[in-house]
Design a protein around this motif. Structure first.
Motif, PDB file in Angstrom:
ATOM      1  N   GLN A 175       0.814  -1.219   0.000  1.00 46.14           N
ATOM      2  CA  GLN A 175       0.000   0.000   0.000  1.00 46.14           C
ATOM      3  C   GLN A 175       0.845   1.264   0.000  1.00 46.14           C
ATOM      4  N   HIS A 190      -4.515   2.767  -8.024  1.00 49.82           N
ATOM      5  CA  HIS A 190      -5.019   1.688  -8.882  1.00 49.82           C
ATOM      6  C   HIS A 190      -4.493   0.339  -8.417  1.00 49.82           C
ATOM      7  N   LYS A 192      -6.430  -0.678  -5.261  1.00 51.93           N
ATOM      8  CA  LYS A 192      -7.825  -1.037  -5.560  1.00 51.93           C
ATOM      9  C   LYS A 192      -7.907  -2.377  -6.280  1.00 51.93           C
ATOM     10  N   SER A 193      -6.956  -2.636  -7.180  1.00 54.26           N
ATOM     11  CA  SER A 193      -6.992  -3.881  -7.947  1.00 54.26           C
ATOM     12  C   SER A 193      -6.791  -5.104  -7.056  1.00 54.26           C
ATOM     13  N   THR A 195     -11.407  -2.247  -2.997  1.00 60.22           N
ATOM     14  CA  THR A 195     -12.117  -1.146  -2.358  1.00 60.22           C
ATOM     15  C   THR A 195     -11.535   0.182  -2.813  1.00 60.22           C
ATOM     16  N   VAL A 196     -12.386   1.216  -2.850  1.00 65.98           N
ATOM     17  CA  VAL A 196     -11.926   2.547  -3.247  1.00 65.98           C
ATOM     18  C   VAL A 196     -11.056   3.151  -2.147  1.00 65.98           C
ATOM     19  N   PRO A 233      -8.401   2.883   0.448  1.00 61.50           N
ATOM     20  CA  PRO A 233      -7.337   1.933   0.809  1.00 61.50           C
ATOM     21  C   PRO A 233      -7.455   1.512   2.271  1.00 61.50           C
ATOM     22  N   ASP A 245     -12.341   8.108  -7.758  1.00 58.93           N
ATOM     23  CA  ASP A 245     -11.745   7.433  -6.605  1.00 58.93           C
ATOM     24  C   ASP A 245     -10.960   8.414  -5.744  1.00 58.93           C
TER      25      ASP A 245
END
Length: 491
Positions: A301, A307, A310-311, A315-316, A318, A422
């Motif tokens: 993270q 992106h 999220k992938s 979730t939008v 983090p 986002d």
């Protein structure tokens, strides 16, 4: 771990009693320092021209007896020190910055507000135009970075050093109530542009406890033997604790462990000098050769894109943002200095590692509400692209030209039409927390101006190096977001 190219200017201190009295923190023997400067008989001119006549130096008796040791220069080991990986050692090694530099107990009730850059330009235009002093965003632990470049000093006859000191104090006044660090580029100081030694002593006198208390590190880049000898002569008259904050940096790449190097304002002359030193001395680079090949963890993270997060997590918001905000909302709204204070470096590194490995962090176990606050700031600052995006950097800077009555409407349009969805949702989630912090400002001493100084540089920065004048605009924008939350984010 073997001692590396980062060295403390102050040697090991065994007398712990020196740290027990708060008043001793910045003790200063003015007469002693002036006497040391006089008796040292340093050939300042020769040093600045690159010739140092050691035989003319009156050394303290301890040196002659062999009990005083000058700092030495050693190569870096090849130990992996990258800040982006999930593994690696604690960010500050033994012989670098001690933990107490991160958990200073003192706290001022009020901190400065964003500067009025237009007034600054008018009042100190003759000094500011040389760009001797710059603000380079935050370091890896959310502390403001102030850069002083000696090579940008004009010939002494062309600058009023008293005015320069006033300008330095004016700039520092905007940040000294927060934790901050100084980077001093020594290369480029010559016999033509050097200030008098008495002026350097005056700086130490006038930059009193207000300026020294929250200074967490002072990096001296490319120190010469003269600098090291001068320091060893003066250090008996300067407080031990302040001395521990001064660090020698032999090569620019050593700064990457502690600072966002791409944000650092490094003069071309300093870059060229460093390149010559590296080519000549061939120091071992402190980052492992395979660090770039190791790739990014799927669960990572910190230091990645939104992106990427999220992938993997789907979730939008983090997880690091969700968990830190939730904990702070429930446990830290009344904590004095929340988001302003630093936290323990070792604990922060451990928290980052857990998040990068996809684990849930129990902040209650950590025992310090400042850890989730700093962890959130670091997350924002380590994003590959700022939350407000590179594309909005110039439009946001230009907002200061918009009439006050139109600014809120223009920012609302910008957020809803130009900011990715986002990014908008994450920004709204964070700013909502900041409004709640402001609601508790009577207890936590953090109003919107204070929070703006902290979050402005963490929400937006340029692809290159930020200028000092841009900082005020970014802080003002962050304050506008907090003060006008309902108008800006309610659809």
């Amino acid at each position: 771990m073997a001692e590396q190219g980062f060295h403390q200017a102050e040697g090991a201190v065994n007398d712990e009693a020196l740290f027990e009295n708060e008043d001793q923190d910045f003790e200063f023997d003015e007469s002693g320092l002036e006497l040391a400067a006089k008796e040292a008989d340093l050939d300042y001119e020769a040093e600045l021209e690159g010739i140092y006549p050691n035989e003319n130096l009156s050394l303290p008796e301890a040196w002659n007896s062999g009990t005083a040791i000058l700092p030495t220069i050693t190569d870096w080991s090849s130990t992996e020190l990258t800040r982006e990986g999930s593994d690696g050692p604690a960010p500050f090694r033994s012989g670098a910055i001690t933990p107490d530099g991160f958990i200073e107990e003192d706290f001022e009730a009020e901190i400065g507000t964003p500067s009025d850059d237009e007034e600054t330009d008018e009042e100190f235009q003759d000094i500011a135009e040389h760009k001797i002093l710059e603000v380079a965003g935050d370091d890896l632990y959310g502390r403001k970075v102030i850069v002083f470049a000696a090579c940008k000093l004009p010939p002494s006859a062309q600058i009023d050093h008293q005015r320069l000191l006033e300008y330095m104090k004016h700039v520092l006044d905007q940040y000294v109530e927060n934790d901050y660090v100084i980077v001093y580029f020594h290369f480029g100081l010559t016999s033509k542009n050097k200030p008098k030694l008495s002026w350097l002593i005056q700086i130490y006198k006038e930059l009193d406890r207000k300026y020294k208390k929250n200074l967490k590190a002072w990096y001296i880049v490319h120190p010469t033997n003269f600098i090291k000898i001068l320091w060893n002569i003066f250090k008996p008259f300067i407080s031990v604790k302040f001395g521990r904050k001064i660090m020698y940096v032999n090569y620019l790449h050593e700064l990457k462990e502690h600072l966002h190097f791409d944000q650092l304002v490094v003069p071309p002359l300093v870059l060229q000098h460093d390149a010559k030193m590296v080519a000549s001395n061939k120091p071992k680079y402190p980052y492992g050769q395979d660090s770039n090949d190791a790739g990014t963890l799927p669960t990572q993270q910190y230091g990645v894109s939104l992106h990427h997060i999220k992938s993997h997590y789907g979730t939008v918001i983090p997880p690091v943002v969700q968990q830190t905000v939730d904990y702070l909302r429930q446990n830290a709204l009344d904590v004095e200095g929340i988001f302003r204070r630093s936290a323990n470096a070792v604990q922060l590194k451990a928290v980052q590692k857990k998040f990068n490995q996809g684990e849930t962090v129990n902040f209650a176990v950590e025992g310090d509400e400042h850890i989730p606050a700093v962890a959130l700031k670091i997350f924002l600052r380590d994003l590959q692209e700022p939350l407000l995006t590179f594309d909005l950097y110039q439009p946001i800077l230009r907002l200061h030209t918009v009439e006050d009555e139109r600014k809120v409407a223009e920012v609302r349009r910008m957020l809803h039409e130009e900011l990715p969805e986002d990014n908008y949702q994450i920004l709204k989630f964070i700013v909502q927390l900041l409004t709640e912090v402001v609601d508790h400002s009577a207890m936590n001493k953090m109003n919107s101006s204070n929070l703006a100084i902290v979050f402005g540089p963490n929400l937006l920065w340029p692809k290159g190096q930020a200028s000092l004048s841009s900082m005020g605009y970014l802080n003002n924008f962050a304050r506008l977001l907090i003060d006008n939350y309902s108008q800006l984010f309610d659809r």
